[in-house]
Design an enzyme around this catalytic site. Sequence first.
Site, PDB file in Angstrom:
ATOM      1  N   ARG A 277       0.814  -1.214   0.000  1.00 29.87           N
ATOM      2  CA  ARG A 277       0.000   0.000   0.000  1.00 29.87           C
ATOM      3  C   ARG A 277       0.850   1.268   0.000  1.00 29.87           C
ATOM      4  O   ARG A 277       0.541   2.224  -0.697  1.00 29.87           O
ATOM      5  CB  ARG A 277      -0.883  -0.020   1.256  1.00 29.87           C
ATOM      6  CG  ARG A 277      -1.944   1.038   1.277  1.00 29.87           C
ATOM      7  CD  ARG A 277      -2.689   1.059   2.618  1.00 29.87           C
ATOM      8  NE  ARG A 277      -2.899  -0.215   3.218  1.00 29.87           N
ATOM      9  CZ  ARG A 277      -4.047  -0.899   3.178  1.00 29.87           C
ATOM     10  NH1 ARG A 277      -5.080  -0.402   2.548  1.00 29.87           N
ATOM     11  NH2 ARG A 277      -4.149  -2.071   3.767  1.00 29.87           N
ATOM     12  N   CYS A 343     -26.246  -5.124  -7.547  1.00 28.70           N
ATOM     13  CA  CYS A 343     -27.461  -5.434  -6.779  1.00 28.70           C
ATOM     14  C   CYS A 343     -27.121  -5.952  -5.389  1.00 28.70           C
ATOM     15  O   CYS A 343     -27.323  -7.134  -5.076  1.00 28.70           O
ATOM     16  CB  CYS A 343     -28.294  -6.433  -7.542  1.00 28.70           C
ATOM     17  SG  CYS A 343     -28.802  -5.744  -9.112  1.00 28.70           S
TER      18      CYS A 343
HETATM   19  N1  LLP Z   1       3.460  -8.974   3.380  1.00 29.94           N
HETATM   20  C1  LLP Z   1       2.501  -9.840   3.779  1.00 29.94           C
HETATM   21  C2  LLP Z   1       2.894 -11.137   4.293  1.00 29.94           C
HETATM   22  C3  LLP Z   1       1.150  -9.464   3.698  1.00 29.94           C
HETATM   23  O1  LLP Z   1       0.216 -10.317   4.101  1.00 29.94           O
HETATM   24  C4  LLP Z   1       0.812  -8.201   3.183  1.00 29.94           C
HETATM   25  C5  LLP Z   1      -0.591  -7.793   3.052  1.00 29.94           C
HETATM   26  C6  LLP Z   1       1.843  -7.337   2.769  1.00 29.94           C
HETATM   27  C7  LLP Z   1       3.161  -7.761   2.894  1.00 29.94           C
HETATM   28  C8  LLP Z   1       1.594  -5.970   2.221  1.00 29.94           C
HETATM   29  O2  LLP Z   1       0.979  -5.159   3.142  1.00 29.94           O
HETATM   30  P1  LLP Z   1       0.831  -3.574   2.898  1.00 29.94           P
HETATM   31  O3  LLP Z   1       2.208  -2.991   2.866  1.00 29.94           O
HETATM   32  O4  LLP Z   1       0.126  -3.396   1.615  1.00 29.94           O
HETATM   33  O5  LLP Z   1       0.038  -3.125   4.064  1.00 29.94           O
HETATM   34  N2  LLP Z   1      -6.992  -5.903   1.104  1.00 29.94           N
HETATM   35  C9  LLP Z   1      -6.630  -5.163   2.294  1.00 29.94           C
HETATM   36  C10 LLP Z   1      -5.194  -5.345   2.669  1.00 29.94           C
HETATM   37  C11 LLP Z   1      -4.803  -6.783   2.868  1.00 29.94           C
HETATM   38  C12 LLP Z   1      -3.347  -6.936   3.171  1.00 29.94           C
HETATM   39  C13 LLP Z   1      -2.940  -8.353   3.146  1.00 29.94           C
HETATM   40  N3  LLP Z   1      -1.550  -8.567   3.349  1.00 29.94           N
HETATM   41  C14 LLP Z   1      -6.998  -3.703   2.077  1.00 29.94           C
HETATM   42  O6  LLP Z   1      -7.513  -3.359   1.020  1.00 29.94           O
HETATM   43  O7  LLP Z   1      -6.820  -2.890   2.973  1.00 29.94           O
END
Ligand code: LLP
Length: 414
Positions: A277, A343
């Site tokens: 993110r 829907c």
């Molecule tokens: N590494 C692992 C092992 C992870 O499970 C994740 C995210 C990341 C890295 C990356 O995380 P970030 O830097 O993006 O926070 N769909 C959800 C977020 C799910 C994250 C899952 N794992 C949302 O839209 O907020």
Amino acid sequence: MDAFHYKNKELFCEDVAVREIAEKIKTPVFIYSETYLKQQFLDFSKTFPEKHIVCFAIKANNNLSILKLFSNLGSGADIVSGGELYISKKANIPSSKIVFAGIGKEDWEIEYALDKEILMFNVESLSELNKISKIACSKKKKARIAVRVNPEIDPKTHPYISTGLKKNKFGVSYDEALNIYQHAKNLSCIDVAGIHFHIGSQLTDLSPLRESSEKIAQLVLKLKEKDINIRYIDVGGGLGITYKDEKIPPLNEYKKAIVSAFSPLKDEIVWVFEPGRFLAGNSAILVVKILYKKENGAKKFLITNGGMNDLIRPALYNAYHEILPVITKKRNKEKVDVVGPICESCDFLAQERFIEDVEEGEYLAVFSCGAYGFSMSSNYNARLKACEVLVNGKNWRIIRRRESLEDLTAYETD
Ligand code: LLP
């Protein structure tokens, strides 16, 4: 830098008017800023002069052009499936920079990753470790692994995106970890290379990360006493972004929260980071068109052609995404629900939001859609997945075409 700005009341991505893209290729469309993506990557990477690998968490965004852009800057990939490995390789990401997490790796995925000689498997259970060992032996290979250890610390984020709590399905428990490492050390087809932890996503408070790092550093020192020498410290991803008014700690604070605890080991380790993110989230908007305005009793609705199939985060996590008109006209603000055509009652992009009193046919920009936007989109209600566009300065190009009606049945057999 900001990827988007208003010039004479009109929204621009870099030097391109968003309206121009929307008119030319229709909506919904995800519009990304190349300069912003590059800047985020470089800012992140230069925060760590120590030996490190940035493995972009490609679950956040797996568009090939975006992955190639990161790969050209030196990025690796954090993957969670054979599919993500395939895409990473198509984007020319070197295997030596690919880490593979996920609690449900299938045999073919393990074989595939061994064949590609990825940097390491982030192992999430004893059974998985034994499975990897068996498959590696059958291929006469040695699999590099890290054990994903659950630090059992509350990351203070949305419960659906917390992963480091005792009740979560991820990783092995802190107390179990030492035994698993000792077991791994005795497996001849396993090379114990690292340790992995990831406590959750959209972190805005660094204290859980600091506490987790301290716990993991203690474990690494204990492992050293047992002659198990960890070479890679993979701290996962998780650093948050501003969707509304969240204050995000600066990168050097983020760094301090992690790195300090490991100072006795600093000369021996390579850091692995898995940001998703943080790198991509604020690189993109989703542009939708207002199809209808409608009033139902006490509520006013803006019905757009983009919905939960394009951006599921509001429906799934009640997530906030800023929404602004592409052309602003200083009109009064109205309290509205911005909803999609799907829907389902949970098909909304915003609820009870004050938005300028826009007209049917105008475009709205939904902000912060570069991570977990397109990658979580679906064909629900047989809607066509959106188009993706990459802007660089004055230029823009389509990096994923809009799906066609034929695409909807392309995989089916009569
Ligand atoms: N590494 C692992 C092992 C992870 O499970 C994740 C995210 C990341 C890295 C990356 O995380 P970030 O830097 O993006 O926070 N769909 C959800 C977020 C799910 C994250 C899952 N794992 C949302 O839209 O907020």
